[in-house]
Design a protein around this motif. Structure first.
Motif, PDB file in Angstrom:
ATOM      1  N   GLN A   1       0.818  -1.209   0.000  1.00 31.77           N
ATOM      2  CA  GLN A   1       0.000   0.000   0.000  1.00 31.77           C
ATOM      3  C   GLN A   1       0.853   1.261   0.000  1.00 31.77           C
ATOM      4  O   GLN A   1       0.513   2.254  -0.659  1.00 31.77           O
ATOM      5  CB  GLN A   1      -0.931  -0.004   1.211  1.00 31.77           C
ATOM      6  CG  GLN A   1      -2.089  -0.970   1.078  1.00 31.77           C
ATOM      7  CD  GLN A   1      -2.950  -0.660  -0.133  1.00 31.77           C
ATOM      8  OE1 GLN A   1      -3.548   0.422  -0.221  1.00 31.77           O
ATOM      9  NE2 GLN A   1      -3.012  -1.593  -1.069  1.00 31.77           N
ATOM     10  N   ARG A   2       1.963   1.236   0.724  1.00 31.23           N
ATOM     11  CA  ARG A   2       2.842   2.408   0.704  1.00 31.23           C
ATOM     12  C   ARG A   2       3.361   2.667  -0.700  1.00 31.23           C
ATOM     13  O   ARG A   2       3.387   3.815  -1.171  1.00 31.23           O
ATOM     14  CB  ARG A   2       3.997   2.198   1.680  1.00 31.23           C
ATOM     15  CG  ARG A   2       3.563   2.181   3.143  1.00 31.23           C
ATOM     16  CD  ARG A   2       4.611   1.557   4.033  1.00 31.23           C
ATOM     17  NE  ARG A   2       4.111   1.340   5.386  1.00 31.23           N
ATOM     18  CZ  ARG A   2       4.512   0.369   6.189  1.00 31.23           C
ATOM     19  NH1 ARG A   2       5.456  -0.486   5.771  1.00 31.23           N
ATOM     20  NH2 ARG A   2       4.016   0.242   7.394  1.00 31.23           N
TER      21      ARG A   2
ATOM     22  N   ASP B   1      -0.977  14.677  -3.944  1.00 32.28           N
ATOM     23  CA  ASP B   1      -0.429  15.826  -3.232  1.00 32.28           C
ATOM     24  C   ASP B   1      -0.834  15.892  -1.762  1.00 32.28           C
ATOM     25  O   ASP B   1      -0.720  16.945  -1.133  1.00 32.28           O
ATOM     26  CB  ASP B   1      -0.781  17.148  -3.932  1.00 32.28           C
ATOM     27  CG  ASP B   1      -0.006  17.310  -5.231  1.00 32.28           C
ATOM     28  OD1 ASP B   1       1.174  16.892  -5.270  1.00 32.28           O
ATOM     29  OD2 ASP B   1      -0.576  17.839  -6.200  1.00 32.28           O
ATOM     30  N   VAL B   2      -1.270  14.784  -1.216  1.00 31.69           N
ATOM     31  CA  VAL B   2      -1.387  14.671   0.236  1.00 31.69           C
ATOM     32  C   VAL B   2       0.013  14.406   0.792  1.00 31.69           C
ATOM     33  O   VAL B   2       0.794  13.664   0.198  1.00 31.69           O
ATOM     34  CB  VAL B   2      -2.349  13.527   0.623  1.00 31.69           C
ATOM     35  CG1 VAL B   2      -2.233  13.180   2.107  1.00 31.69           C
ATOM     36  CG2 VAL B   2      -3.782  13.905   0.281  1.00 31.69           C
ATOM     37  N   THR B   3       0.322  15.009   1.925  1.00 32.47           N
ATOM     38  CA  THR B   3       1.597  14.779   2.598  1.00 32.47           C
ATOM     39  C   THR B   3       1.339  14.120   3.948  1.00 32.47           C
ATOM     40  O   THR B   3       0.508  14.610   4.727  1.00 32.47           O
ATOM     41  CB  THR B   3       2.366  16.092   2.808  1.00 32.47           C
ATOM     42  OG1 THR B   3       2.651  16.667   1.532  1.00 32.47           O
ATOM     43  CG2 THR B   3       3.674  15.850   3.553  1.00 32.47           C
ATOM     44  N   ILE B   4       2.057  13.037   4.212  1.00 34.97           N
ATOM     45  CA  ILE B   4       1.893  12.316   5.471  1.00 34.97           C
ATOM     46  C   ILE B   4       3.253  12.215   6.142  1.00 34.97           C
ATOM     47  O   ILE B   4       4.203  11.651   5.592  1.00 34.97           O
ATOM     48  CB  ILE B   4       1.295  10.924   5.234  1.00 34.97           C
ATOM     49  CG1 ILE B   4      -0.053  11.054   4.526  1.00 34.97           C
ATOM     50  CG2 ILE B   4       1.132  10.170   6.558  1.00 34.97           C
ATOM     51  CD1 ILE B   4      -0.654   9.733   4.103  1.00 34.97           C
ATOM     52  N   ASP B   5       3.336  12.757   7.336  1.00 34.11           N
ATOM     53  CA  ASP B   5       4.576  12.734   8.107  1.00 34.11           C
ATOM     54  C   ASP B   5       4.756  11.385   8.804  1.00 34.11           C
ATOM     55  O   ASP B   5       3.865  10.534   8.758  1.00 34.11           O
ATOM     56  CB  ASP B   5       4.560  13.873   9.132  1.00 34.11           C
ATOM     57  CG  ASP B   5       4.748  15.240   8.482  1.00 34.11           C
ATOM     58  OD1 ASP B   5       5.097  15.287   7.293  1.00 34.11           O
ATOM     59  OD2 ASP B   5       4.531  16.252   9.180  1.00 34.11           O
ATOM     60  N   PRO B   6       5.881  11.175   9.481  1.00 31.83           N
ATOM     61  CA  PRO B   6       6.129   9.884  10.131  1.00 31.83           C
ATOM     62  C   PRO B   6       5.116   9.559  11.230  1.00 31.83           C
ATOM     63  O   PRO B   6       4.516  10.434  11.844  1.00 31.83           O
ATOM     64  CB  PRO B   6       7.530  10.060  10.731  1.00 31.83           C
ATOM     65  CG  PRO B   6       8.168  11.113   9.897  1.00 31.83           C
ATOM     66  CD  PRO B   6       7.070  12.050   9.534  1.00 31.83           C
ATOM     67  N   ASN B   7       4.937   8.251  11.432  1.00 27.60           N
ATOM     68  CA  ASN B   7       4.169   7.716  12.563  1.00 27.60           C
ATOM     69  C   ASN B   7       2.710   8.164  12.552  1.00 27.60           C
ATOM     70  O   ASN B   7       2.183   8.698  13.533  1.00 27.60           O
ATOM     71  CB  ASN B   7       4.834   8.090  13.885  1.00 27.60           C
ATOM     72  CG  ASN B   7       6.221   7.503  14.005  1.00 27.60           C
ATOM     73  OD1 ASN B   7       6.405   6.301  14.024  1.00 27.60           O
ATOM     74  ND2 ASN B   7       7.222   8.382  14.047  1.00 27.60           N
TER      75      ASN B   7
ATOM     76  N   GLU C   1       7.865   3.609   6.047  1.00 29.81           N
ATOM     77  CA  GLU C   1       7.793   2.416   6.886  1.00 29.81           C
ATOM     78  C   GLU C   1       7.077   2.667   8.211  1.00 29.81           C
ATOM     79  O   GLU C   1       6.741   1.723   8.923  1.00 29.81           O
ATOM     80  CB  GLU C   1       9.199   1.873   7.159  1.00 29.81           C
ATOM     81  CG  GLU C   1      10.086   2.740   8.042  1.00 29.81           C
ATOM     82  CD  GLU C   1      10.719   3.923   7.324  1.00 29.81           C
ATOM     83  OE1 GLU C   1      11.487   4.665   7.974  1.00 29.81           O
ATOM     84  OE2 GLU C   1      10.444   4.115   6.110  1.00 29.81           O
ATOM     85  N   THR C   2       6.801   3.924   8.554  1.00 31.79           N
ATOM     86  CA  THR C   2       6.143   4.250   9.825  1.00 31.79           C
ATOM     87  C   THR C   2       4.663   4.600   9.665  1.00 31.79           C
ATOM     88  O   THR C   2       3.993   4.909  10.648  1.00 31.79           O
ATOM     89  CB  THR C   2       6.844   5.425  10.519  1.00 31.79           C
ATOM     90  OG1 THR C   2       6.600   6.640   9.784  1.00 31.79           O
ATOM     91  CG2 THR C   2       8.336   5.184  10.640  1.00 31.79           C
ATOM     92  N   VAL C   3       4.165   4.578   8.448  1.00 37.96           N
ATOM     93  CA  VAL C   3       2.763   4.928   8.183  1.00 37.96           C
ATOM     94  C   VAL C   3       1.965   3.650   7.954  1.00 37.96           C
ATOM     95  O   VAL C   3       2.394   2.768   7.199  1.00 37.96           O
ATOM     96  CB  VAL C   3       2.647   5.862   6.963  1.00 37.96           C
ATOM     97  CG1 VAL C   3       1.190   6.176   6.660  1.00 37.96           C
ATOM     98  CG2 VAL C   3       3.434   7.138   7.205  1.00 37.96           C
ATOM     99  N   PHE C   4       0.792   3.557   8.583  1.00 39.23           N
ATOM    100  CA  PHE C   4      -0.031   2.350   8.480  1.00 39.23           C
ATOM    101  C   PHE C   4      -1.413   2.717   7.962  1.00 39.23           C
ATOM    102  O   PHE C   4      -2.082   3.603   8.499  1.00 39.23           O
ATOM    103  CB  PHE C   4      -0.128   1.657   9.839  1.00 39.23           C
ATOM    104  CG  PHE C   4       1.172   1.035  10.267  1.00 39.23           C
ATOM    105  CD1 PHE C   4       1.430  -0.303  10.017  1.00 39.23           C
ATOM    106  CD2 PHE C   4       2.151   1.800  10.882  1.00 39.23           C
ATOM    107  CE1 PHE C   4       2.644  -0.870  10.378  1.00 39.23           C
ATOM    108  CE2 PHE C   4       3.369   1.234  11.251  1.00 39.23           C
ATOM    109  CZ  PHE C   4       3.607  -0.101  10.999  1.00 39.23           C
ATOM    110  N   PHE C   5      -1.824   2.007   6.906  1.00 35.77           N
ATOM    111  CA  PHE C   5      -3.099   2.273   6.243  1.00 35.77           C
ATOM    112  C   PHE C   5      -4.143   1.227   6.603  1.00 35.77           C
ATOM    113  O   PHE C   5      -3.820   0.115   7.020  1.00 35.77           O
ATOM    114  CB  PHE C   5      -2.898   2.289   4.726  1.00 35.77           C
ATOM    115  CG  PHE C   5      -1.979   3.368   4.245  1.00 35.77           C
ATOM    116  CD1 PHE C   5      -2.385   4.689   4.237  1.00 35.77           C
ATOM    117  CD2 PHE C   5      -0.704   3.070   3.809  1.00 35.77           C
ATOM    118  CE1 PHE C   5      -1.533   5.693   3.807  1.00 35.77           C
ATOM    119  CE2 PHE C   5       0.164   4.069   3.363  1.00 35.77           C
ATOM    120  CZ  PHE C   5      -0.263   5.374   3.363  1.00 35.77           C
TER     121      PHE C   5
END
Length: 454
Positions: A248-249, A276-282, A263-267
């Motif tokens: 998914q990443r 153009d969405v931005t997702i920071d760590p964790n 590796e720190t983002v979970f869907f």
């Protein structure tokens, strides 16, 4: 994606799943917030089967409750092998004249394209009686081997323990997933015996029986071994979750989403992200989240059942619970929680705030420490805050209550009555000042303490 062939799916889910060591049925354990069985059924449903039959055994009640009307069930009791399990579905499919695809509830990642390819291969010019899904793992180990020619026609199916050294050198392994015309499937199964060490009826034997009749059987290969990964333990469940998240990443980055530390983002299985969405760590996404273009989800935020509008900012350390809606360019900062609440366009709650059962108008400002007191111990009540209203820090809005447009609630207020448009509401206890009282208190207490030591 649909199948051009009429087919029924038989999903085997009768096993006890003892290695999982759980009161929950093995195939109901979730991956990305969705039971592994539902991952598989969603893929099957995309192909529009005429029937779905789930073979149940241990944990039957759990499965039947989870499935509801989405699939028929049939009981395998006792469990006498995979061939015996498929036989239990024959009565349910007595009026079915199309193909049959046999799948496994604990093998949830078989792709729709692979299922369709198996059904298409079944109707190729050489008309194989059975089509087997093979795979080539890095370590073939003790998997059963599929011995086939260059055109994929199966010469022999052999269990590892019965294979010669030459056959063990073959890297093409049997996944257990098979397709056949319905009449052929059940005719062949009636001829399967249980003269083996386990005394069980194995589905794989239908291939060797068909070959012995002089018929053709064929194999097609899974795109990757991970597609036919079986899940039998907690460790394998964790590995499957990791595999799904990795895929998914990669998918979302290919779709134009920025993941600063992927590796720190979970869907979740149903997360929806725009380019153009931005997702920071964790960051963690629970089920039911959509995020519009230009939005920024900052570190250590948790979102579930929420809609985030264009250009909105979330976090860091924010929590959006089910029913949270952030409109265009709205903002919630650190330690803000929303539940069943809408934050209007450009509105902001920068920190230390709870918005529950609330509607916040466009351009409103919610000060630090504000709480919508939505629960009276028995019922939930709603707070409505008008456009451009200013709620001062450390305020408690005791629902049901309405704050008008352009109104101001002074810091530290506990508001239990409606505030009109443009009004100021200040609800504080009267401040009392006693000059010199603190100094006299300290002097008296110091003398008392000194006397106590003598």
């Amino acid at each position: 994606m649909t199948s051009s062939r009429e087919f029924a799916a038989i999903v085997l889910a009768a096993g006890k799943g003892t290695r999982m060591k759980s009161r929950t049925h093995k195939v109901l354990h979730p991956i990305a917030g969705r039971p592994m069985l539902d991952h598989l059924l969603a893929t099957v449903d995309a192909l529009q089967p005429t029937r779905k039959v789930v073979v149940v055994g241990a944990g039957r009640d759990q499965l039947e409750q989870a499935l509801g009307e989405r699939a028929d069930t049939c009981l395998q009791e006792p469990q006498l092998g995979t061939g015996h399990a498929v036989q239990q579905a024959e009565e349910s499919l007595s009026e079915h004249t199309g193909d049959v695809l046999v799948l496994y509830g604990d093998v949830p990642f078989v792709k729709g394209e692979t299922m369709r390819a198996m059904l298409d291969r079944l109707h190729a010019e050489d008309a194989p009686k059975v089509v087997v899904l093979g795979f080539e793992p890095d370590e073939p180990g003790h998997y059963g081997r599929v011995i086939a020619d260059a055109d994929g026609r199966i010469e022999k199916m052999v269990e590892f323990k019965d294979a010669s050294d030459e056959e063990r050198a073959c890297r093409l392994c049997n996944s257990g997933v098979m397709a056949a015309r319905g009449a052929d499937m059940f005719d062949l199964l009636r001829r399967v015996g249980n003269d083996n060490a386990q005394g069980e009826y194995y589905l794989v034997d239908i291939v060797n029986i068909a070959n012995a009749d002089g018929d053709t059987c064929a194999v097609i290969s899974a795109e990757a071994p991970e597609e036919v990964t079986g899940i039998n333990s907690r460790a394998e469940l964790a590995a499957a979750e990791a595999q799904w998240q990795r895929e998914q990443r990669e998918h979302w980055m290919a779709e134009g989403v920025t993941l600063r530390a992927p590796e720190t983002v979970f869907f979740s299985y149903d997360t929806e992200l725009a380019p153009d969405v931005t997702i920071d760590p964790n960051v963690v996404f629970g089920p039911g989240v959509s995020v519009a273009t230009g939005a920024h989800i900052k570190s250590f935020s948790h979102l579930e059942g929420a809609r985030v509008g264009e250009g909105a900012q979330v976090g860091p350390y924010a929590r959006l619970r089910p029913g949270a809606v952030m409109e265009k360019d709205s903002f919630v900062g650190n330690f803000v929680e929303m539940k069943k609440a809408t934050l209007g366009e450009g509105a902001k709650a920068s920190h230390l705030t709870y918005l529950g059962d609330a509607e916040v108008g466009a351009g409103a400002n919610i000060g630090a420490g504000t709480i919508t007191c939505n629960y009276d111990g028995y019922f939930k009540h709603k707070t409505v805050i008008g456009e451009r209203a200013f709620i001062g820090s450390n305020s408690a809005l005791i629902a049901p209550v309405r704050i008008g447009a352009d109104a101001i609630v002074a810091a530290g207020s506990a508001v239990s009555r409606d505030v009109g448009d443009g009004d100021l509401r200040m609800v504080r206890g009267e401040q009392v000042v006693k000059p010199g009282w603190a100094d006299r208190f300290h002097d008296a207490m110091k003398k008392k303490k000194a006397a106590a030591k003598k």
